[in-house]
Design a protein around this motif. Structure first.
Motif, PDB file in Angstrom:
ATOM      1  N   VAL A  34      33.318  36.640  39.083  1.00 33.48           N
ATOM      2  CA  VAL A  34      33.625  37.387  38.250  1.00 33.48           C
ATOM      3  C   VAL A  34      34.581  38.382  38.697  1.00 33.48           C
ATOM      4  O   VAL A  34      34.403  38.970  40.005  1.00 33.48           O
ATOM      5  CB  VAL A  34      32.348  38.313  37.828  1.00 33.48           C
ATOM      6  CG1 VAL A  34      32.709  39.342  36.754  1.00 33.48           C
ATOM      7  CG2 VAL A  34      31.344  37.308  37.368  1.00 33.48           C
ATOM      8  N   ASP A  35      35.660  39.023  37.996  1.00 33.50           N
ATOM      9  CA  ASP A  35      36.678  39.817  38.759  1.00 33.50           C
ATOM     10  C   ASP A  35      36.223  41.219  38.557  1.00 33.50           C
ATOM     11  O   ASP A  35      36.392  41.713  37.247  1.00 33.50           O
ATOM     12  CB  ASP A  35      37.952  39.507  37.955  1.00 33.50           C
ATOM     13  CG  ASP A  35      39.280  40.477  38.706  1.00 33.50           C
ATOM     14  OD1 ASP A  35      38.924  41.267  39.477  1.00 33.50           O
ATOM     15  OD2 ASP A  35      40.255  40.241  38.123  1.00 33.50           O
ATOM     16  N   TYR A  36      35.688  42.038  39.205  1.00 35.21           N
ATOM     17  CA  TYR A  36      34.944  43.168  38.989  1.00 35.21           C
ATOM     18  C   TYR A  36      36.040  44.405  39.128  1.00 35.21           C
ATOM     19  O   TYR A  36      35.600  45.647  38.895  1.00 35.21           O
ATOM     20  CB  TYR A  36      33.677  43.733  40.070  1.00 35.21           C
ATOM     21  CG  TYR A  36      32.588  42.497  39.524  1.00 35.21           C
ATOM     22  CD1 TYR A  36      31.710  43.234  38.378  1.00 35.21           C
ATOM     23  CD2 TYR A  36      32.109  41.498  40.268  1.00 35.21           C
ATOM     24  CE1 TYR A  36      30.621  42.541  38.265  1.00 35.21           C
ATOM     25  CE2 TYR A  36      30.962  40.718  39.705  1.00 35.21           C
ATOM     26  CZ  TYR A  36      30.334  41.234  38.680  1.00 35.21           C
ATOM     27  OH  TYR A  36      29.219  40.426  38.269  1.00 35.21           O
ATOM     28  N   ARG A  37      37.433  44.027  39.619  1.00 39.79           N
ATOM     29  CA  ARG A  37      38.309  45.136  39.859  1.00 39.79           C
ATOM     30  C   ARG A  37      38.519  45.828  38.584  1.00 39.79           C
ATOM     31  O   ARG A  37      39.053  46.972  38.631  1.00 39.79           O
ATOM     32  CB  ARG A  37      39.486  44.127  40.286  1.00 39.79           C
ATOM     33  CG  ARG A  37      39.374  43.705  41.677  1.00 39.79           C
ATOM     34  CD  ARG A  37      40.867  43.000  42.279  1.00 39.79           C
ATOM     35  NE  ARG A  37      40.899  41.906  41.302  1.00 39.79           N
ATOM     36  CZ  ARG A  37      41.691  41.091  41.448  1.00 39.79           C
ATOM     37  NH1 ARG A  37      42.666  41.295  42.509  1.00 39.79           N
ATOM     38  NH2 ARG A  37      42.253  40.030  40.649  1.00 39.79           N
ATOM     39  N   VAL A  38      38.289  45.162  37.456  1.00 37.83           N
ATOM     40  CA  VAL A  38      38.432  46.077  36.117  1.00 37.83           C
ATOM     41  C   VAL A  38      37.530  47.251  35.930  1.00 37.83           C
ATOM     42  O   VAL A  38      37.995  48.043  35.198  1.00 37.83           O
ATOM     43  CB  VAL A  38      38.149  45.152  34.946  1.00 37.83           C
ATOM     44  CG1 VAL A  38      36.462  44.740  34.838  1.00 37.83           C
ATOM     45  CG2 VAL A  38      38.549  45.688  33.625  1.00 37.83           C
ATOM     46  N   LEU A  39      36.580  47.435  36.854  1.00 34.58           N
ATOM     47  CA  LEU A  39      35.578  48.393  37.010  1.00 34.58           C
ATOM     48  C   LEU A  39      36.134  49.795  37.753  1.00 34.58           C
ATOM     49  O   LEU A  39      35.525  50.827  37.871  1.00 34.58           O
ATOM     50  CB  LEU A  39      34.304  48.095  37.634  1.00 34.58           C
ATOM     51  CG  LEU A  39      33.438  47.100  36.617  1.00 34.58           C
ATOM     52  CD1 LEU A  39      32.187  46.744  37.122  1.00 34.58           C
ATOM     53  CD2 LEU A  39      33.291  47.487  34.947  1.00 34.58           C
ATOM     54  N   LYS A  40      37.234  49.556  38.370  1.00 35.51           N
ATOM     55  CA  LYS A  40      37.952  50.478  39.272  1.00 35.51           C
ATOM     56  C   LYS A  40      38.080  51.822  38.350  1.00 35.51           C
ATOM     57  O   LYS A  40      38.706  51.871  37.389  1.00 35.51           O
ATOM     58  CB  LYS A  40      39.094  50.112  39.962  1.00 35.51           C
ATOM     59  CG  LYS A  40      38.734  48.932  41.215  1.00 35.51           C
ATOM     60  CD  LYS A  40      40.078  48.542  41.727  1.00 35.51           C
ATOM     61  CE  LYS A  40      39.887  47.692  43.161  1.00 35.51           C
ATOM     62  NZ  LYS A  40      41.221  47.517  43.866  1.00 35.51           N
ATOM     63  N   GLY A  41      37.843  52.903  38.999  1.00 40.99           N
ATOM     64  CA  GLY A  41      38.139  54.388  38.248  1.00 40.99           C
ATOM     65  C   GLY A  41      36.849  54.655  37.527  1.00 40.99           C
ATOM     66  O   GLY A  41      37.040  55.696  36.773  1.00 40.99           O
ATOM     67  N   ARG A  42      35.898  53.783  37.492  1.00 38.20           N
ATOM     68  CA  ARG A  42      34.646  54.248  36.598  1.00 38.20           C
ATOM     69  C   ARG A  42      33.581  54.498  37.750  1.00 38.20           C
ATOM     70  O   ARG A  42      33.363  54.024  38.805  1.00 38.20           O
ATOM     71  CB  ARG A  42      34.245  53.255  35.925  1.00 38.20           C
ATOM     72  CG  ARG A  42      35.072  52.574  34.646  1.00 38.20           C
ATOM     73  CD  ARG A  42      34.611  51.141  34.067  1.00 38.20           C
ATOM     74  NE  ARG A  42      35.340  51.049  32.855  1.00 38.20           N
ATOM     75  CZ  ARG A  42      35.222  51.428  31.699  1.00 38.20           C
ATOM     76  NH1 ARG A  42      34.299  52.258  31.295  1.00 38.20           N
ATOM     77  NH2 ARG A  42      36.047  50.893  30.846  1.00 38.20           N
ATOM     78  N   PRO A  43      32.689  55.517  36.996  1.00 34.63           N
ATOM     79  CA  PRO A  43      31.291  55.682  38.077  1.00 34.63           C
ATOM     80  C   PRO A  43      30.632  54.403  37.804  1.00 34.63           C
ATOM     81  O   PRO A  43      30.236  53.716  36.637  1.00 34.63           O
ATOM     82  CB  PRO A  43      30.574  56.876  37.412  1.00 34.63           C
ATOM     83  CG  PRO A  43      31.659  57.496  36.693  1.00 34.63           C
ATOM     84  CD  PRO A  43      32.763  56.458  36.085  1.00 34.63           C
ATOM     85  N   VAL A  44      30.144  53.760  38.897  1.00 31.44           N
ATOM     86  CA  VAL A  44      29.357  52.408  38.833  1.00 31.44           C
ATOM     87  C   VAL A  44      28.122  52.661  39.418  1.00 31.44           C
ATOM     88  O   VAL A  44      28.226  53.166  40.903  1.00 31.44           O
ATOM     89  CB  VAL A  44      30.470  51.316  39.304  1.00 31.44           C
ATOM     90  CG1 VAL A  44      29.593  49.824  39.300  1.00 31.44           C
ATOM     91  CG2 VAL A  44      31.577  51.026  38.410  1.00 31.44           C
TER      92      VAL A  44
END
Length: 410
Positions: free
Chosen positions: A341-351
């Protein structure tokens, strides 16, 4: 129901009682235990309950519960429809669904991918819908090429009418032995499991929506139905707007497949579309639950392809998101798929990362250079988010745990 042999009637009655007791005890909807008892008493119960009904089997790695719900909704104008609405997609669940609606002439049954040959043989379903195949619980289900091969063998010479996604090479290969196939072009967003030809092993060349093997005859068939954006073109050339409450491109694909299926029962798109548009959530998926000023939206993602589709419907950045991963039996014990899974799409979000296998998830997020916080319990993440919208993505048992805690609205 009175036409059933006495043994079968007893099996149905005891199965219903077990289901009811399971619900009263808070152990779930009772579909599995009821069907298990019924089949124990009468091993041929599924065949008997399927007799004289018009049945649809819906199978895929992702989207089968949602598409089953969409088809059942679109067919509701024909009368009562038996369906396993809560996702119990093995023979035990099928028995419970059919037994719960003894007068229903129609049935729409979600079917686990590896059970398609068995259930098709037992029910002689009129229509089989095959939507997609991708890696999922490989420690339990095996290689997806094996599943496609089993579909191919089961459908060879079968009288059932197959509706299949021609944009997925594995699905196309599995369905291509059937006598009657309606091909639907709904896209293939996850392609990482189909770069090689399932017929000969050679490389697949892709040019836009078309694909073909470089070394043999195997190629994408001409579609009868075509999804383009939020519009669907039917075999006669008429195009319809697909207006759904369910979000995202995956659900537009599910809706187009549903239209193709119900057309085989004489339901025109003009009649089916408003019924598809009434479906707002499916077994908790996409449900928004209000809790202490937070609007928590629940998204289910069980495998790499499912996570890709969940990312597609997230609130715009920098909207917060909680990720929860378990690895119990229904999830599959192996979490190595997280690395696909490419989780880099979540960069810039509170995770936030939580669940029983939060350490596995945290390792993957760290490798993707995504800033996150790991918490022991989802409540910690929920209360850390300011009042407003919060998306929660979880795999199967984690999703059910969260749904139980914050409300089981459907």
């Amino acid at each position: 129901m009175s036409d059933l042999p006495l043994r079968s009637q007893l099996a149905v009655a005891l199965g219903r009682t077990a289901s009811r007791m399971s619900r009263l005890a808070g152990r779930g909807d009772g579909s599995v235990i009821g069907g298990k008892i019924g089949l124990k008493l009468d091993p041929e119960l599924l065949t008997r309950l399927s007799a004289d009904r018009k049945l649809v089997l819906v199978s895929a790695t992702n989207g089968k519960t949602t598409t089953t719900r969409l088809i059942a909704s679109a067919m509701s104008g024909l009368g009562e429809v038996a369906t396993n609405a809560f996702g119990a997609n093995m023979p035990t669940g099928h028995v419970s669904a059919l037994a719960a609606a003894p007068g229903a002439q129609y049935g729409v049954l979600e079917c686990d991918e590896k059970y398609v040959p068995l259930v098709l043989r037992e029910t002689r379903a009129n229509v089989v819908l095959l939507m997609n195949l991708s890696r999922d619980q490989m420690d339990r289900a095996g290689e997806i090429w094996q599943l496609a091969g089993k579909w191919r063998k089961a459908l060879d010479g079968a009288e059932t009418h197959v509706v299949a996604n021609c944009d997925d090479p594995l699905v196309t290969w599995g369905a291509s032995t059937a006598k009657k196939v309606t091909w639907v072009a709904v896209g293939q967003h996850w392609k990482e499991d189909s770069w090689c030809c399932p017929e000969c092993g050679g490389p697949l060349d892709r040019d836009g929506s078309h694909w073909a093997c470089r070394q043999c005859h195997f190629a994408r068939p001409k579609p009868d139905w075509i999804l383009h954006g939020d519009r669907v073109t039917a075999p006669g050339g008429h195009t319809y707007a697909l207006d759904l409450q369910l979000p995202g491109r995956a659900n537009r694909s599910n809706g187009a497949m549903a239209l193709a299926v119900v057309s085989l029962f004489g339901i025109p798109a003009e009649q089916a579309l408003p019924l598809l548009g009434k479906v707002a959530s499916v077994a908790g998926r996409y449900t928004t639950v209000s809790y202490q000023g937070r609007d928590i939206r629940l998204l289910l993602a069980k495998n790499p392809a499912g996570w890709l589709e969940a990312f597609d419907v997230l609130e715009p950045a920098p909207g917060p998101v909680v990720l929860s991963i378990n690895a119990q039996g229904p999830d599959g014990r192996d979490t190595s798929w997280l690395w696909d899974v490419d989780y880099r799409v979540l960069k810039g979000r509170p995770v936030w990362a939580t669940g029983e296998r939060r350490l596995d998830l945290a390792t993957r997020l760290e490798a993707a250079e995504v800033d996150f916080r790991m918490v022991d319990d989802i409540e910690q993440a929920v209360l850390a988010v300011p009042p407003g919208k919060l998306d929660v993505i979880a795999n199967y048992t984690a999703f059910q745990d969260i749904r139980t805690r914050y409300g089981r609205a459907l």
